[in-house]
Structure formats: structure tokens, C-alpha cells
Design an enzyme around this catalytic site. Structure first.
Site, PDB file in Angstrom:
ATOM      1  CG  HIS A   1       7.859   7.503  -4.780  1.00 60.76           C
ATOM      2  ND1 HIS A   1       6.693   8.012  -5.301  1.00 60.76           N
ATOM      3  CD2 HIS A   1       7.581   6.229  -4.425  1.00 60.76           C
ATOM      4  CE1 HIS A   1       5.750   7.086  -5.257  1.00 60.76           C
ATOM      5  NE2 HIS A   1       6.260   5.986  -4.732  1.00 60.76           N
TER       6      HIS A   1
ATOM      7  CG  ASP B   1       9.399  11.089   0.192  1.00 58.90           C
ATOM      8  OD1 ASP B   1       8.903  10.448   1.134  1.00 58.90           O
ATOM      9  OD2 ASP B   1       9.292  10.755  -1.004  1.00 58.90           O
TER      10      ASP B   1
ATOM     11  CD  GLN C   1       9.998   3.160   1.546  1.00 60.14           C
ATOM     12  OE1 GLN C   1      10.239   2.288   2.379  1.00 60.14           O
ATOM     13  NE2 GLN C   1       8.981   3.067   0.722  1.00 60.14           N
TER      14      GLN C   1
ATOM     15  CE  LYS D   1       4.935   3.549   0.935  1.00 58.42           C
ATOM     16  NZ  LYS D   1       5.754   4.336   0.004  1.00 58.42           N
TER      17      LYS D   1
ATOM     18  CB  CYS E   1       6.781   4.963  -7.841  1.00 62.05           C
ATOM     19  SG  CYS E   1       5.161   4.223  -7.862  1.00 62.05           S
TER      20      CYS E   1
HETATM   21  C1  LIG Z   1       5.517   5.259  -0.896  1.00 59.07           C
HETATM   22  C2  LIG Z   1       6.365   6.432  -1.162  1.00 59.07           C
HETATM   23  C3  LIG Z   1       5.821   7.649  -1.569  1.00 59.07           C
HETATM   24  C4  LIG Z   1       4.349   7.827  -1.850  1.00 59.07           C
HETATM   25  O1  LIG Z   1       3.579   7.548  -0.739  1.00 59.07           O
HETATM   26  P1  LIG Z   1       1.987   7.393  -0.881  1.00 59.07           P
HETATM   27  O2  LIG Z   1       1.602   6.754   0.390  1.00 59.07           O
HETATM   28  O3  LIG Z   1       1.741   6.527  -2.068  1.00 59.07           O
HETATM   29  O4  LIG Z   1       1.444   8.762  -1.053  1.00 59.07           O
HETATM   30  C5  LIG Z   1       6.676   8.725  -1.742  1.00 59.07           C
HETATM   31  N1  LIG Z   1       7.984   8.602  -1.529  1.00 59.07           N
HETATM   32  C6  LIG Z   1       8.559   7.458  -1.136  1.00 59.07           C
HETATM   33  C7  LIG Z   1      10.023   7.397  -0.891  1.00 59.07           C
HETATM   34  C8  LIG Z   1       7.766   6.329  -0.953  1.00 59.07           C
HETATM   35  O5  LIG Z   1       8.322   5.177  -0.579  1.00 59.07           O
END
Ligand SMILES: *Cc1c(COP(=O)(O)O)cnc(C)c1O
Length: 404
Positions: free
Chosen positions: A121, A198, A201, A224, A362
Site C-alpha cells: 500500500h 503492515d 488487512q 478496518k 493505493c
Molecule cells: C488501509 C491500508 C493501509 C492504510 O491504513 P489507514 O487506515 O488508511 O492508515 C495500509 N496498508 C494496507 C495494506 C491497507 O489496507
């Protein structure tokens, strides 16, 4: 087993109509919907204990502080962190990654490298580019194959002693790939590199065990995982959090301030300058409890059923191509139909009450890899149904008829 009718009754928004049609919400990878317990917990905080935390002797301030710290402990238990002070409240994944990318600067020098992957992302690309620019380090990228799987041989070749940190997503938001992070972490540690995961997801589908994973950092967004926007956490190993300088200066993060010198507060406060999103932090704990009450194993099993069903049904549409066909993936289906622009499909299915995401999600480098401007992305959650997938298929067919 997951009781889908009971689950759906927890989410008031699922009774809404959009463009006169029942809402079908398939944009879960962008943000999740909120169950009534979460909505109520936000109102309840403001109605009963709203107050600033960690600074008042008065009762309300203590109640709010306790609720905030109890939530931190709930999250600590959920991710199995060793200490609750290793859980920092943030306003989301982007914030967590930027915090590490800034705090890590003293540990990367000119000629060193940061290693990310081809399916990150933007928020796991740009902060590292900024760090590399600042210190003169190189940004290296683990390539992927056309199923959207990382190439592990190439990863091992890129992984030299120059690499100080590896930052990868656990699950790709645009392809759904579940990456072999256990393997990545072990290999990275073997050359002395730290690892940031990260988890934006993965947290909605899997329960991370940060001690078993042995990752150095793990971050996810509250919004999320059925929690409020503007909430999230960064897990960091105590050792790293003690070594790293703070990201922001201000109130709450200090021990003593004079004009000559400031000493920083202990963890976690060193990284939590200013008044945080108190309601968000407290209610993130409520959201995690809710997910656990449904059961992450049940959630994952049900979503895999939806993924299989959705993949099969969508592939019956002539000319439909799915991007992201990894062996291990979650309930994200990115697709295009013939030469139709993804935006046009998104706009037509929206008229039928169906929310999908269109564009690059993104992850522009992923779109460049496939040489496409973007995709239509349907991402399923545990409150979605096969009937809703049927409605999507019917509306994509209708869009195809209208547009070709
Ligand atoms: C949504 C997402 C982000 C960013 O998260 P925010 O809540 O917008 O800060 C980063 N990495 C992944 C894989 C995402 O799906």
C-alpha cells in the site's frame, strides 16, 4: 459456526437502502461497517465519562484513563504482546508506519537499505522513500509473479547485511495475497534486519500472535476491524521502542521540560504526544471483543466460502479477469471485464446499491505491474452473503451489456 442472520442483525447499516436498493457493501478492504455495540460504546463514552486522560485527579478523568488503559490491555492480550506498554495507540496504520519510519532513522545510514515488496500500500512505500532520502539509504523491492505471490528466491538474494529493516504487508489490500511473513521474519532476522508487518488487512481476519511471529513491529487500523476511524495500534518490541526517539513532541510524552532540556516519559507515553483519540482507543477494545465474540476462526472460514463462491460466479462472466490468484488469499476479488473501464462498472453497480471500490486501491505499482489503470475490487466481510454476491454478478452482467 457463524450465524449469519444474527451477525447481520448486529450491523444497522445493512438495513439501509442505496439508490432505492438494499445496500450491498463490498468495500470492506477500504473500511468495515460497525456493529451496534461499537456505535453504542462511542455514544456511551461521550455521554458518561468524557474527560481528558492521564492528567486529572478528578474522578471522570480517572474513569476515562482506566477505560483507555483497559482497552490497551485487551489489545495486548488479543495480539499476545509481552507488555501492554508495547502497544501504542495511533490513529491508524499510516500513522504507525510513519512513526517507525521516523524513529528508525538513527539506525539506518548511507548505503544501507530498507526492503519492501511489490504489493505494498502507498502508506508502506512513501514513508520508507522519505526515510531513504533523508539518510541516503536504498529502497529495495521484493518482486512478485503474475499470480500476485512474492518471489522468495529473489527476496533471499536481496536480503544482505545492508538491509536494516524489512517492511511488508501481511495481506495485500488490492490482491488479497496472504504473504509468508513467518518465513520473511526468520530470514530477515538472520541478517540482523528488523521487520515491520503492515497488518491493516490481516487484523480483520486473523489473530496475530506477535510473540510467536517475533516481528519487531505490527500495525493495524481500528476502522478496518469494526472499530472507529482515527483509531489504531502500533505494536513495537520494548527494546526498539526504548531505543527509538519519539515521533512527535508535546504534552503527555515528557517527564520534565525546561527550556534547556526535556526528558521523555516512559513507554508507551513517549510515543503518545498530545490528547489522543480517547473514544477511538477505548472503543477499539470493544471492536476487538466483538470480533472475538463472533470468532476469528469462524470469520475466516466463512469468508473463504464467500471467496470461493464469488470467484467461481464472477469467472462465469465472459471476459472477466481476476488479478490476484495466489494460492493463499483472503476474500478480496480484484477484476476487470474486457476493456471496460473499472470506474464505469463501479458507477453502474452503485446504481443497484452495490458498493465496490474502483481504481488503484493505493497500490499504483501493482496496477503498473499488470499494466492496467485500475480494477474493480469486491472485498467480502463476514456479514456478507452469497445472495449479495449473486446480486453483484447480475449487476456486472448488466453493466457489461450496457457498456459493450
Ligand atoms: C488501509 C491500508 C493501509 C492504510 O491504513 P489507514 O487506515 O488508511 O492508515 C495500509 N496498508 C494496507 C495494506 C491497507 O489496507
Amino acid at each position: 459456526m457463524l450465524d449469519i442472520n444474527k451477525v447481520r442483525a448486529d450491523f444497522p447499516i445493512l438495513n439501509e437502502k442505496v439508490n432505492g436498493k438494499p445496500l450491498v457493501y463490498f468495500d470492506n478492504a477500504a473500511t468495515s461497517q460497525k456493529p451496534q455495540v461499537v456505535i453504542d460504546a462511542v455514544a456511551n463514552y461521550y455521554a458518561t465519562i468524557n474527560s481528558n486522560i492521564h492528567r486529572g485527579v478528578h474522578t471522570l478523568s480517572q474513569l476515562a484513563t482506566d477505560a483507555y488503559e483497559i482497552s490497551r490491555q485487551k489489545i495486548q492480550q488479543h495480539i499476545n504482546a509481552k507488555h501492554s506498554h508495547e502497544v501504542l495507540f495511533t490513529n491508524g496504520t499510516t500513522h504507525g508506519i510513519n512513526l517507525v519510519a521516523n524513529g528508525f532513522a538513527p539506525f539506518v545510514k548511507q548505503g544501507d537499505a530498507i526492503l519492501i515488496s511489490a504489493m505494498e500500500h502507498h502508506s508502506n512505500i512513501v514513508p520508507w522513500q522519505m526515510l531513504c532520502e533523508r539518510v541516503g539509504a536504498d529502497l529495495l523491492v521484493i518482486p512478485m509473479n503474475d499470480k500476485g505471490e512474492l518471489l522468495m528466491d529473489a527476496f533471499e538474494k536481496l536480503l544482505t547485511e545492508k538491509v536494516k529493516l524489512v517492511a511488508v504487508n501481511h495481506i495485500s489490500n488490492s490482491l488479497g495475497t496472504i504473504n509468508p511473513i513467518e518465513h520473511i521474519i526468520t530470514k530477515a532476522h538472520a541478517v540482523g534486519a528488523a521487520v515491520l508487518i503492515d497488518g491493516a488487512q490481516s487484523a480483520p481476519h486473523l489473530r496475530p500472535d506477535v510473540q510467536a511471529l517475533d516481528c519487531d513491529f505490527y500495525t493495524f487500523s481500528g476502522h478496518k476491524v469494526c472499530g472507529p476511524t482515527g483509531s489504531g495500534i502500533l505494536y513495537g518490541k520494548e527494546e526498539w521502542l526504548n531505543k527509538m526517539p519519539p515521533y512527535q513532541g508535546g504534552g503527555e510524552m515528557i517527564k520534565e521540560v525546561t527550556f534547556e532540556k526535556t526528558t521523555y516519559a516512559d513507554l508507551p507515553h513517549k510515543f503518545e504526544a498530545g490528547t489522543p483519540n480517547i473514544a477511538g482507543g477505548i472503543v477499539l477494545g470493544t471492536a476487538i471483543e466483538y470480533l472475538n465474540s463472533v470468532g476469528l476462526d469462524n470469520i475466516m472460514a466463512y469468508e473463504q466460502e464467500l471467496l470461493e463462491y464469488g470467484t467461481k460466479k464472477l469467472l462465469e462472466i465472459e471476459g472477466l479477469k481476476i488479478y490476484g490468484t495466489a494460492q493463499n488469499k483472503t476474500s478480496v476479488i480484484s477484476f476487470n471485464v474486457g476493456n471496460i473501464h473499472p470506474y464505469d462498472i463501479g458507477a453502474i453497480v452503485d446504481k443497484m446499491g452495490i458498493a465496490v471500490r474502483t481504481g488503484h486501491h493505493c497500490t499504483q505499482p501493482v496496477m503498473d505491474f499488470f499494466k492496467i489503470p485500475g480494477t474493480v475490487r469486491a472485498s467480502f466481510s463476514f456479514y456478507n452473503t452469497k445472495q449479495e454476491i449473486d446480486a453483484l454478478v447480475a449487476s456486472v452482467l448488466k453493466a457489461q451489456r450496457m457498456l459493450s
